[in-house]
Design a protein around this motif. Structure first.
Motif, PDB file in Angstrom:
ATOM      1  N   TYR A 191       0.829  -1.209   0.000  1.00 22.33           N
ATOM      2  CA  TYR A 191       0.000   0.000   0.000  1.00 22.33           C
ATOM      3  C   TYR A 191       0.865   1.260   0.000  1.00 22.33           C
ATOM      4  O   TYR A 191       0.522   2.262  -0.611  1.00 22.33           O
ATOM      5  CB  TYR A 191      -0.969  -0.026   1.191  1.00 22.33           C
ATOM      6  CG  TYR A 191      -2.124  -0.962   0.946  1.00 22.33           C
ATOM      7  CD1 TYR A 191      -3.241  -0.530   0.236  1.00 22.33           C
ATOM      8  CD2 TYR A 191      -2.100  -2.277   1.383  1.00 22.33           C
ATOM      9  CE1 TYR A 191      -4.288  -1.380  -0.030  1.00 22.33           C
ATOM     10  CE2 TYR A 191      -3.149  -3.142   1.124  1.00 22.33           C
ATOM     11  CZ  TYR A 191      -4.245  -2.690   0.420  1.00 22.33           C
ATOM     12  OH  TYR A 191      -5.287  -3.530   0.148  1.00 22.33           O
ATOM     13  N   SER A 250       1.933   2.267  -3.446  1.00 24.94           N
ATOM     14  CA  SER A 250       0.869   2.948  -4.172  1.00 24.94           C
ATOM     15  C   SER A 250       0.762   4.413  -3.710  1.00 24.94           C
ATOM     16  O   SER A 250       0.595   5.324  -4.525  1.00 24.94           O
ATOM     17  CB  SER A 250      -0.427   2.169  -3.948  1.00 24.94           C
ATOM     18  OG  SER A 250      -1.536   2.970  -4.178  1.00 24.94           O
ATOM     19  N   LEU A 251       0.907   4.644  -2.412  1.00 23.01           N
ATOM     20  CA  LEU A 251       0.847   6.018  -1.886  1.00 23.01           C
ATOM     21  C   LEU A 251       2.062   6.837  -2.337  1.00 23.01           C
ATOM     22  O   LEU A 251       1.956   8.041  -2.573  1.00 23.01           O
ATOM     23  CB  LEU A 251       0.761   5.996  -0.354  1.00 23.01           C
ATOM     24  CG  LEU A 251      -0.553   5.448   0.223  1.00 23.01           C
ATOM     25  CD1 LEU A 251      -0.426   5.188   1.724  1.00 23.01           C
ATOM     26  CD2 LEU A 251      -1.712   6.404  -0.045  1.00 23.01           C
ATOM     27  N   GLU A 256       1.456   8.020  -5.827  1.00 14.97           N
ATOM     28  CA  GLU A 256       0.493   9.115  -5.886  1.00 14.97           C
ATOM     29  C   GLU A 256       1.035  10.397  -5.245  1.00 14.97           C
ATOM     30  O   GLU A 256       0.334  11.404  -5.189  1.00 14.97           O
ATOM     31  CB  GLU A 256      -0.813   8.714  -5.186  1.00 14.97           C
ATOM     32  CG  GLU A 256      -1.549   7.555  -5.843  1.00 14.97           C
ATOM     33  CD  GLU A 256      -2.268   7.979  -7.124  1.00 14.97           C
ATOM     34  OE1 GLU A 256      -2.554   9.175  -7.286  1.00 14.97           O
ATOM     35  OE2 GLU A 256      -2.527   7.111  -7.964  1.00 14.97           O
ATOM     36  N   GLY A 257       2.255  10.346  -4.695  1.00 13.85           N
ATOM     37  CA  GLY A 257       2.871  11.557  -4.146  1.00 13.85           C
ATOM     38  C   GLY A 257       2.429  11.889  -2.726  1.00 13.85           C
ATOM     39  O   GLY A 257       2.790  12.929  -2.187  1.00 13.85           O
ATOM     40  N   LEU A 258       1.622  11.003  -2.102  1.00 13.46           N
ATOM     41  CA  LEU A 258       1.176  11.293  -0.738  1.00 13.46           C
ATOM     42  C   LEU A 258       2.215  10.904   0.291  1.00 13.46           C
ATOM     43  O   LEU A 258       2.201  11.404   1.419  1.00 13.46           O
ATOM     44  CB  LEU A 258      -0.136  10.574  -0.431  1.00 13.46           C
ATOM     45  CG  LEU A 258      -1.326  11.450  -0.778  1.00 13.46           C
ATOM     46  CD1 LEU A 258      -1.885  11.073  -2.113  1.00 13.46           C
ATOM     47  CD2 LEU A 258      -2.366  11.395   0.297  1.00 13.46           C
ATOM     48  N   VAL A 263      -4.410  -3.076  -4.538  1.00 10.30           N
ATOM     49  CA  VAL A 263      -3.547  -1.900  -4.486  1.00 10.30           C
ATOM     50  C   VAL A 263      -4.058  -0.849  -5.467  1.00 10.30           C
ATOM     51  O   VAL A 263      -4.048   0.355  -5.178  1.00 10.30           O
ATOM     52  CB  VAL A 263      -2.079  -2.298  -4.749  1.00 10.30           C
ATOM     53  CG1 VAL A 263      -1.218  -1.059  -4.953  1.00 10.30           C
ATOM     54  CG2 VAL A 263      -1.550  -3.127  -3.582  1.00 10.30           C
ATOM     55  N   ALA A 319      -5.233   3.028  -4.775  1.00  6.22           N
ATOM     56  CA  ALA A 319      -4.818   4.193  -5.569  1.00  6.22           C
ATOM     57  C   ALA A 319      -6.038   4.993  -6.012  1.00  6.22           C
ATOM     58  O   ALA A 319      -6.002   6.224  -6.038  1.00  6.22           O
ATOM     59  CB  ALA A 319      -3.999   3.735  -6.773  1.00  6.22           C
ATOM     60  N   VAL A 332      -7.192   7.158  -3.170  1.00  2.00           N
ATOM     61  CA  VAL A 332      -6.304   8.312  -3.031  1.00  2.00           C
ATOM     62  C   VAL A 332      -6.565   9.315  -4.152  1.00  2.00           C
ATOM     63  O   VAL A 332      -6.525  10.534  -3.934  1.00  2.00           O
ATOM     64  CB  VAL A 332      -4.830   7.839  -3.020  1.00  2.00           C
ATOM     65  CG1 VAL A 332      -3.894   9.025  -3.179  1.00  2.00           C
ATOM     66  CG2 VAL A 332      -4.534   7.094  -1.723  1.00  2.00           C
ATOM     67  N   LYS A 361      -7.320  13.269  -3.879  1.00  2.00           N
ATOM     68  CA  LYS A 361      -6.561  14.303  -4.594  1.00  2.00           C
ATOM     69  C   LYS A 361      -7.479  15.125  -5.495  1.00  2.00           C
ATOM     70  O   LYS A 361      -7.295  16.337  -5.638  1.00  2.00           O
ATOM     71  CB  LYS A 361      -5.435  13.667  -5.420  1.00  2.00           C
ATOM     72  CG  LYS A 361      -4.228  13.285  -4.587  1.00  2.00           C
ATOM     73  CD  LYS A 361      -3.280  12.374  -5.325  1.00  2.00           C
ATOM     74  CE  LYS A 361      -2.541  13.029  -6.465  1.00  2.00           C
ATOM     75  NZ  LYS A 361      -1.595  12.060  -7.099  1.00  2.00           N
TER      76      LYS A 361
END
Lengths: 273, 273
Positions: A62, A65-66, A69-71, B23, B27, B30, B34
């Motif tokens: 996980y 994946s974050l 996404e840039g988190l 996963v 995404a 998320v 965003k």
């Protein structure tokens, strides 16, 4: 026409289950994000997995994946994961959305219903504490307030909460101005040596302001602050009523209920005590 | 022992695929978050689905999950979704983690390798702009700096960036103090009528400071600001070298590369220009 007693078509079930699993997975992704936030925004994979009660392998998937996404980002030297720039942007957008009026509206409705008192939300306007929203109980006779009314900085419970807890130079200036133009009777209600300092001390020690017949004869009120994520007082929640039927003591049921509601609304604004 | 040429065991495939789908679903969750952030933290389901290019039904399922986790809330009157208190907490934790040193370290390494110049990161210390990290190229002769060195507010490129772009009362006070104790030769390098104002104008119009033989004879430097999410200058990135072999012009390759790296590091700190 015969009524159908058939169960839902079984063919739907796998689709529904797959959807539920996907939504569950999205919740896990968010849980990883929240877990990292609870660990002050930075943690090793091991510490984060322990905090979440999940296997490091699962948390790692996980996290990847974050990261994409840039988190979340990973520190190349320590290998620790930390909340990244996209998380800052989401937080900024959330802070902009944090609205004290919206946060406190459910509190107004609950206070009116539970306690049958008039209650209102005030914000600091350019003329002083200003009523922006109120609720009144459905009783035959109630104490009423008006949206747009500006309250006293020194002699209203609402004003005293701003005076004691808001870090705002305008508040200080307005309080000094009111003090300068106070009548001898009004002055008598305040400490002769340090009128503002003593008012502040009292409110700070209680975490709220309680007044009885100070602003208006026969009217009592209790007021508590709504804090935002930065610890700033954004608004004040006040309940008031006719002194005879209104318990304004700090330990009374009205003050206690008001304090609970003010804390709940502050939490919605992102405040952590 | 014969070497196996078998393909990965097919029995693994469904498990791997299921994991990948989960996963992927995380995404998507998320991405919904965003998307809401890009729409200033608040949107109708229709607007959000349009922004994401997904069906409203799918976005709605993910939103429910985000609502349950406290990252999103729904306004009961407008039905709009907005970023909630947990999103504020994640943002606060991310802001605390935003570290200008970590954000700019990759920039230092790239500048050293691409341009073969000495470069450093400075922050505003209590004595003035202070070098906290540097990289030097692997050349036989290089211009060196020392971690902990405090630079001039008025005569270093680094100091001028803080002077022009940092909103900090200490900066102003330090600059005035330096000006008061400047030698006649130093004063001659500044505008006689408005020495600080003119320095600021120059840096603001370029977005960086470029100096040649000002701080030290034979040394030139270019410096650019690192901004954080709130638009505050958190650090300054500087490249320097011997004047003969160092192009300090604002349009030169060093200044241009420095500007690109400073913008990239600012983005990591959450800055949106």
């Amino acid at each position: 026409m015969p009524r159908s007693h058939a169960l839902p078509v079984p063919a739907d079930a796998p689709l529904v289950r797959a959807r539920r699993q996907r939504v569950q997975a999205a919740a896990t992704g968010v849980a990883v994000l929240k877990g990292l936030s609870r660990l002050d925004g930075r943690a090793s994979l091991t510490a984060l997995a322990a905090q979440l009660g999940e296997s490091p392998a699962k948390v790692h998937r996980y996290l990847q994946s974050l990261v994409e996404e840039g988190l979340v980002a990973q520190d190349p030297s320590s290998q620790h994961y930390y909340l990244g720039p996209e998380a800052i942007q989401i937080g900024i957008a959330a802070m902009r959305q944090a609205d004290p009026l919206r946060a406190a509206e459910p509190a107004l409705a609950r206070l009116r219903e539970r306690l049958e008192v008039t209650c209102f939300i005030a914000v600091m306007g350019n003329k002083g504490p200003t009523i922006v929203r109120f609720e009144e109980p459905g009783l035959p006779v109630t104490v009423n307030v008006r949206v747009g009314s500006v309250l006293s900085m020194l002699w209203s419970a609402t004003g005293r909460v701003f005076l004691a807890l808001a870090d705002d130079s305008r508040v200080e200036a307005m309080a000094r101005e009111e003090l300068a133009s106070a009548t001898p009777e009004q002055r008598q209600q305040l400490d002769p040596h340090d009128p503002l300092g003593r008012l502040r001390e009292e409110v700070r020690s209680l975490g709220m302001a309680c007044i009885r017949d100070v602003y208006l004869q026969g009217i009592s009120a209790v007021a508590a602050p709504l804090y935002d994520h930065s610890g700033r007082v954004r608004a004040v929640l006040t309940a008031l009523g006719a002194t005879g039927g209104f318990d304004a003591s700090p330990q009374g049921p009205i003050a206690q209920a008001l304090a609970v509601e003010a804390r709940a609304a502050s939490a919605v604004l992102g405040h952590r005590p």
